[in-house]
Design a protein around this motif. Sequence first.
Motif, PDB file in Angstrom:
ATOM      1  N   GLU A 200      -4.146   0.356 -14.753  1.00 52.72           N
ATOM      2  CA  GLU A 200      -3.877  -0.771 -15.244  1.00 52.72           C
ATOM      3  C   GLU A 200      -4.946  -1.172 -15.906  1.00 52.72           C
ATOM      4  O   GLU A 200      -6.047  -1.477 -15.496  1.00 52.72           O
ATOM      5  CB  GLU A 200      -3.326  -1.665 -14.658  1.00 52.72           C
ATOM      6  CG  GLU A 200      -2.870  -3.071 -15.414  1.00 52.72           C
ATOM      7  CD  GLU A 200      -2.378  -4.285 -14.868  1.00 52.72           C
ATOM      8  OE1 GLU A 200      -2.092  -4.043 -13.547  1.00 52.72           O
ATOM      9  OE2 GLU A 200      -1.910  -5.205 -15.274  1.00 52.72           O
ATOM     10  N   ASN A 261      -1.231  -4.676 -20.422  1.00 55.60           N
ATOM     11  CA  ASN A 261      -0.605  -6.161 -20.581  1.00 55.60           C
ATOM     12  C   ASN A 261      -0.385  -6.460 -21.971  1.00 55.60           C
ATOM     13  O   ASN A 261      -1.272  -6.602 -22.721  1.00 55.60           O
ATOM     14  CB  ASN A 261      -1.393  -6.839 -19.553  1.00 55.60           C
ATOM     15  CG  ASN A 261      -1.407  -6.854 -18.071  1.00 55.60           C
ATOM     16  OD1 ASN A 261      -0.393  -6.882 -17.455  1.00 55.60           O
ATOM     17  ND2 ASN A 261      -2.536  -6.404 -17.893  1.00 55.60           N
ATOM     18  N   GLU A 293       3.354  -3.752 -20.010  1.00 57.95           N
ATOM     19  CA  GLU A 293       3.488  -4.412 -18.831  1.00 57.95           C
ATOM     20  C   GLU A 293       3.817  -5.988 -19.526  1.00 57.95           C
ATOM     21  O   GLU A 293       2.958  -6.559 -20.164  1.00 57.95           O
ATOM     22  CB  GLU A 293       2.310  -4.929 -17.840  1.00 57.95           C
ATOM     23  CG  GLU A 293       2.309  -3.566 -17.264  1.00 57.95           C
ATOM     24  CD  GLU A 293       1.419  -3.694 -16.062  1.00 57.95           C
ATOM     25  OE1 GLU A 293       1.194  -4.758 -15.690  1.00 57.95           O
ATOM     26  OE2 GLU A 293       1.214  -2.430 -15.334  1.00 57.95           O
ATOM     27  N   ASP A 323       6.171  -7.491 -15.218  1.00 59.32           N
ATOM     28  CA  ASP A 323       5.002  -7.869 -14.246  1.00 59.32           C
ATOM     29  C   ASP A 323       5.443  -8.886 -13.325  1.00 59.32           C
ATOM     30  O   ASP A 323       6.308  -9.984 -13.804  1.00 59.32           O
ATOM     31  CB  ASP A 323       3.906  -8.170 -15.302  1.00 59.32           C
ATOM     32  CG  ASP A 323       2.585  -7.784 -14.720  1.00 59.32           C
ATOM     33  OD1 ASP A 323       2.451  -7.487 -13.610  1.00 59.32           O
ATOM     34  OD2 ASP A 323       1.450  -7.734 -15.632  1.00 59.32           O
ATOM     35  N   LYS A 344       7.144  -4.517 -11.370  1.00 59.18           N
ATOM     36  CA  LYS A 344       5.953  -4.658 -10.440  1.00 59.18           C
ATOM     37  C   LYS A 344       6.033  -5.982  -9.469  1.00 59.18           C
ATOM     38  O   LYS A 344       6.469  -7.272  -9.977  1.00 59.18           O
ATOM     39  CB  LYS A 344       4.675  -4.917 -11.371  1.00 59.18           C
ATOM     40  CG  LYS A 344       4.534  -3.713 -12.091  1.00 59.18           C
ATOM     41  CD  LYS A 344       3.264  -3.854 -13.039  1.00 59.18           C
ATOM     42  CE  LYS A 344       1.935  -3.536 -11.962  1.00 59.18           C
ATOM     43  NZ  LYS A 344       0.624  -3.247 -12.693  1.00 59.18           N
ATOM     44  N   GLU A 380       2.262  -4.959  -6.068  1.00 57.88           N
ATOM     45  CA  GLU A 380       0.807  -5.373  -6.444  1.00 57.88           C
ATOM     46  C   GLU A 380       0.055  -6.153  -5.261  1.00 57.88           C
ATOM     47  O   GLU A 380       0.828  -6.558  -4.287  1.00 57.88           O
ATOM     48  CB  GLU A 380       0.954  -6.297  -7.395  1.00 57.88           C
ATOM     49  CG  GLU A 380       1.562  -6.079  -8.751  1.00 57.88           C
ATOM     50  CD  GLU A 380       1.496  -7.065 -10.039  1.00 57.88           C
ATOM     51  OE1 GLU A 380       2.180  -8.078  -9.630  1.00 57.88           O
ATOM     52  OE2 GLU A 380       0.979  -6.654 -10.829  1.00 57.88           O
TER      53      GLU A 380
HETATM   54 CA    CA Z   1      -0.085  -6.629 -15.250  1.00 62.92          CA
END
Ligand code: CA
Length: 423
Positions: A200, A261, A293, A323, A344, A380
């Motif tokens: 990421e 992101n 995301e 996310d 996530k 996460e």
């Molecule tokens: Ca993220």
Amino acid sequence: MIKKLNQVVYRTKRQPNYSFALLLIDIDRFKIINDSLGYAVGDLFLRAIARRLEKCLHGKGTVVRLWGDEFAILLEHISDISVACHIAQLIHQKLCLPFYLNGQEVLTTASTGIVMGIGDQLSSSNNQAEDLLRNADIAMHRAKAQGGARYEVFDTAMYLHFQTLSQLENDLRRAIINNEFQVYYQPIVFLETHKIVGFEALVRWIHPQRGLLLPAEFLKLAEDTGLLIFIDWWVLRSACFHMRQLQEEFPTYPPLTLSVNFSSKQFTQPNLVEKIQQILQETGIKAHNLRLEMTESAMIKDSEAVSATFAQLKALGINLYIDDFGTGYSSLSYLHRFPIDTIKIDRSFMNSNNSHTEKLAIVRAIVTLAHTLNMDVIAEGVETVEQLSQMTEMQCEYGQGYLFSKPVNSHAMKALIAAQLPC
Ligand code: CA
Ligand code: C2E
Ligand code: CA
């Protein structure tokens, strides 16, 4: 208004017992009213507001429309802030009553900033009228930031906060021009094999004076000022370049995924899909290795337009991740309305007291729900071996967290992959 204010300031400075108050009033969501009613009715509306303000004052103050939907009121002979606050409250009560314009009922609220002009407290600058208006404006924006339909009284702390934010905004604009950002990468690990399957991309700002800044220190301001859009594009392009280098250096490693992101505003950008395609082409990254995301707010904002964009992104082969799942609305309806590939689970479910049975029950429910909808799950914030085994036991596919690695720069990212290869 500036002229009148200057006169009052002049008088106040010569008579230390004399004081006055300045109110800056801004109509909440005026743009929406103006856009929906049309400019002609919008104009009638503003005139009606001005009349209502005059009425509230009974000739005891001066009302001026400054610009757009902003009005200034000068209240002379006011010795106590509580009197100014009382008048502001009265004005808000009156503005809440419906307006009738061309047969339509219009409802509104306002945000007001109040600043006092007291003889010996007036600054020695030559721009006192401008300073007072700026201070009233700062207080008015504070009232807006608190949700509107209220007043705020200016104080020095507000000014210091304003100065800090303005400084940060200037720095941020300079950072974009001077390329002061860096992308860090955090591995995403397949829990069954503990192999890194992707990274990421996480932005960092290397501030010339303050050193490395985390997103928490500047992303909100970047979003409020519209600068986040530039940053997000920059991050996508840089991350794709780094990923390409990684692929070239480790050609035998199975293709890695790259998660980037995107802020919710990004998804309503014109030509979003074409721009992404162009970056993929320039950098040689395959669409099916890219993941975007987004938080749930991206889906709620403008679901029609966003839905069309998602469909185009999916058609290209790009995967879409939700996310921080579990922290927002967590509305289940959009999970099947939008083509989401992976959820996530927010790290707040992982950290603190993870043995907490309620939290674990929620995580279990999210994993089951995702699997029923044919989606994968990434946990996460996995920090401990215990959390890892809990997530593995729940058949969560992927994990990300300090247990595997903190976010690292692009050089260290290569070292992480090198360490995974057989000797
Ligand atoms: Ca993220
Ligand atoms: P996020 O997307 O949820 O990213 C994960 C955040 O959790 C990262 O914080 C990461 O450093 C942190 N983290 C990862 N594992 C652990 C762990 O085991 N324990 C703890 N305590 N924290 C962990 P970071 O890098 O500070 O980023 C914060 C947020 O800023 C991100 O949260 C994301 O929402 C946003 N962000 C970061 N980079 C970008 C960007 O380029 N564009 C946009 N729009 N947002 C970004
Ligand atoms: Ca997250």
